[in-house]
Design a protein around this motif. Structure first.
Motif, PDB file in Angstrom:
ATOM      1  N   ARG A  23      -2.647  10.404  57.498  1.00  9.92           N
ATOM      2  CA  ARG A  23      -3.090   9.659  56.305  1.00  9.92           C
ATOM      3  C   ARG A  23      -2.035   9.697  55.207  1.00  9.92           C
ATOM      4  NH1 ARG A  23      -7.670   7.505  55.786  1.00  9.92           N
ATOM      5  NH2 ARG A  23      -7.706   7.717  53.511  1.00  9.92           N
ATOM      6  N   SER A  64      -3.166   4.140  53.604  1.00  5.01           N
ATOM      7  CA  SER A  64      -2.180   3.257  54.224  1.00  5.01           C
ATOM      8  C   SER A  64      -1.624   2.241  53.237  1.00  5.01           C
ATOM      9  CB  SER A  64      -2.821   2.529  55.419  1.00  5.01           C
ATOM     10  OG  SER A  64      -3.792   1.625  54.966  1.00  5.01           O
ATOM     11  N   ARG A  97       1.624   4.366  53.980  1.00  5.42           N
ATOM     12  CA  ARG A  97       2.364   3.598  54.972  1.00  5.42           C
ATOM     13  C   ARG A  97       3.818   3.446  54.553  1.00  5.42           C
ATOM     14  NH1 ARG A  97      -0.400  -1.292  55.074  1.00  5.42           N
ATOM     15  NH2 ARG A  97       1.007  -2.033  53.431  1.00  5.42           N
ATOM     16  N   GLY A  98       4.724   3.800  55.442  1.00  6.00           N
ATOM     17  CA  GLY A  98       6.152   3.661  55.184  1.00  6.00           C
ATOM     18  C   GLY A  98       6.791   4.886  54.554  1.00  6.00           C
ATOM     19  N   SER A  99       5.990   5.883  54.161  1.00 10.35           N
ATOM     20  CA  SER A  99       6.562   7.013  53.434  1.00 10.35           C
ATOM     21  C   SER A  99       7.465   7.879  54.315  1.00 10.35           C
ATOM     22  CB  SER A  99       5.453   7.867  52.818  1.00 10.35           C
ATOM     23  OG  SER A  99       4.559   8.338  53.816  1.00 10.35           O
ATOM     24  N   GLU A 101       2.164   8.694  60.360  1.00 12.87           N
ATOM     25  CA  GLU A 101       1.621   8.283  59.059  1.00 12.87           C
ATOM     26  C   GLU A 101       0.128   7.985  59.151  1.00 12.87           C
ATOM     27  OE1 GLU A 101       5.798   6.287  57.433  1.00 12.87           O
ATOM     28  OE2 GLU A 101       4.171   5.023  58.173  1.00 12.87           O
ATOM     29  N   ARG A 102      -0.289   7.323  60.230  1.00 11.69           N
ATOM     30  CA  ARG A 102      -1.711   7.000  60.372  1.00 11.69           C
ATOM     31  C   ARG A 102      -2.536   8.258  60.585  1.00 11.69           C
ATOM     32  NH1 ARG A 102       0.182   2.691  63.565  1.00 11.69           N
ATOM     33  NH2 ARG A 102      -0.371   3.814  65.477  1.00 11.69           N
ATOM     34  N   ASP A 112       0.560   0.441  50.537  1.00  7.90           N
ATOM     35  CA  ASP A 112       1.997   0.533  50.315  1.00  7.90           C
ATOM     36  C   ASP A 112       2.287   1.357  49.069  1.00  7.90           C
ATOM     37  OD1 ASP A 112       4.596  -0.560  48.990  1.00  7.90           O
ATOM     38  OD2 ASP A 112       4.719  -1.129  51.105  1.00  7.90           O
ATOM     39  N   ALA A 150       7.098   7.500  63.591  1.00  5.44           N
ATOM     40  CA  ALA A 150       6.677   7.511  62.185  1.00  5.44           C
ATOM     41  C   ALA A 150       5.373   6.758  61.926  1.00  5.44           C
ATOM     42  CB  ALA A 150       7.796   6.975  61.296  1.00  5.44           C
ATOM     43  N   PRO A 151       5.190   5.526  62.433  1.00  6.32           N
ATOM     44  CA  PRO A 151       3.931   4.823  62.139  1.00  6.32           C
ATOM     45  C   PRO A 151       2.701   5.593  62.604  1.00  6.32           C
ATOM     46  CG  PRO A 151       5.574   3.291  62.992  1.00  6.32           C
ATOM     47  CD  PRO A 151       6.133   4.673  63.194  1.00  6.32           C
ATOM     48  N   LEU A 152       2.785   6.202  63.798  1.00  7.98           N
ATOM     49  CA  LEU A 152       1.654   6.972  64.318  1.00  7.98           C
ATOM     50  C   LEU A 152       1.415   8.221  63.475  1.00  7.98           C
ATOM     51  CD1 LEU A 152      -0.507   7.546  66.430  1.00  7.98           C
ATOM     52  CD2 LEU A 152       1.269   8.656  67.833  1.00  7.98           C
ATOM     53  N   ARG A 209       8.993   6.952  57.107  1.00 10.90           N
ATOM     54  CA  ARG A 209      10.173   6.160  57.453  1.00 10.90           C
ATOM     55  C   ARG A 209      11.144   6.088  56.274  1.00 10.90           C
ATOM     56  NH1 ARG A 209       6.844   1.090  59.599  1.00 10.90           N
ATOM     57  NH2 ARG A 209       5.407   2.036  58.106  1.00 10.90           N
TER      58      ARG A 209
END
Length: 308
Positions: free
Chosen positions: A263, A91, A266-268, A259-260, A93, A255-257, A270
């Motif tokens: 794995r 996660s 974070r932000g990739s 990404e989590r 940045d 996207a946030p879900l 989006r």
């Protein structure tokens, strides 16, 4: 600026798509090549071709310093959207991860008197871009230009070649009678065959007129994503694929879900989705005037990949 005497080159990201081709071009031109990778076993084939292989990670300052020992130049082909090593925080940045890595590389260069650095980003890098990865790459470029090293940045468009993730997706879509395409498919691209990109990376090493410059890299064609899929399908001997265009907004909301769960950095996701709204077009004229080689057309580049 004076031309540099360069005989040994470190390639960071040698296990990746562009890095492998840069290594091949360097070996062909007679350079002594050292490759650094988080997993040296992943590039045993490069060791068999005559490269020295060392273990290292851009986030480990010590490993970068050791890898740069006795080198004349470094070529940086990293992609922080790819999965990180086991044990790292997925996660974290991705923009800061890359900047941290570049700081470690620059520190290693200074400690080992390595004055020449070549860095690969992508077309469209600018400080006001909507895509946070693109803005981050601008920040990274400016950091390198202010580092005191002789830096050259290359900004390729769609890279055509075996092993390219984006191009691999495009070829898969070209092979299918019906393909799902994210976005409307009207985003425009300039392309570059990975063999042509490697030629520019290596050809610029000892050219002082490239120091302190960022170069757009691509051919003269400007094609939409839909057009590229159809041209690739033609090379493969297939008719035009039926394209089902998936709107970006459902994925953007999730996207946030995603990404989590996946794995991903974070932000990739989006960042990728934001990039679909911007054309990948630049001006390749300046580098072509310094290194005058006519890049392959998109169709020629696809034929090279397909062995046709």
């Amino acid at each position: 600026m004076e031309a540099r005497d360069i005989s040994s080159v470190l390639v960071i990201g040698a296990s990746g798509f562009v890095g492998r081709h840069a290594v091949g071009e360097l070996l062909e031109k007679g350079y002594r090549v050292r490759c650094v990778a988080r997993r040296p076993e992943a590039i045993e084939d490069l060791a068999a071709r005559g490269c020295e292989v060392v273990k290292g990670d851009i986030t480990d300052a010590g490993s970068m310093g050791r890898a740069l020992d006795s080198m004349d130049a470094v070529v940086v082909c990293v992609h922080t959207l790819l999965p990180r090593a086991r044990g790292t925080d997925a996660s974290a940045d991705f923009v800061e991860t890359e900047l941290e890595g570049l700081r470690n590389i620059v520190a290693g260069c200074r400690a080992n008197n390595v004055g020449r650095l070549v860095y690969v980003t992508f077309l469209g890098v600018r400080p006001d871009a909507e895509n946070p990865w693109t803005r981050g790459r601008w920040k990274a470029e400016q950091y390198l230009f202010d580092s005191g090293l002789d830096v050259t940045v290359f900004r390729p468009g769609m890279i055509v070649g075996t092993g390219g993730r984006g191009f691999g997706v495009l070829m898969s879509q070209a092979r299918n009678p019906v393909s799902v395409i994210l976005g409307n498919g009207r985003q425009r691209f300039q392309h570059i065959a990975v063999t042509d990109l490697a030629y520019y990376l290596v050809g610029s090493l000892a050219r002082p007129e490239t120091f302190g410059q960022a170069f757009d890299v691509g051919g003269s064609e400007i094609l939409s994503y839909n057009q590229m899929v159809d041209l690739a399908a033609g090379v493969l001997g297939r008719g035009r694929t039926v394209k089902l265009h998936l709107p970006r907004w459902p994925l953007a909301m999730a996207a946030p879900l995603i990404e989590r769960v996946s794995r991903m950095p974070r932000g990739s996701l989006r960042a990728f989705l934001a990039g679909l709204k911007t054309d990948s077009v630049g001006d390749p004229g300046p580098i072509q005037r310094i290194l005058p080689r006519q890049p392959l057309s998109f169709t020629e580049a696809v034929k090279q990949v397909a062995g046709k």
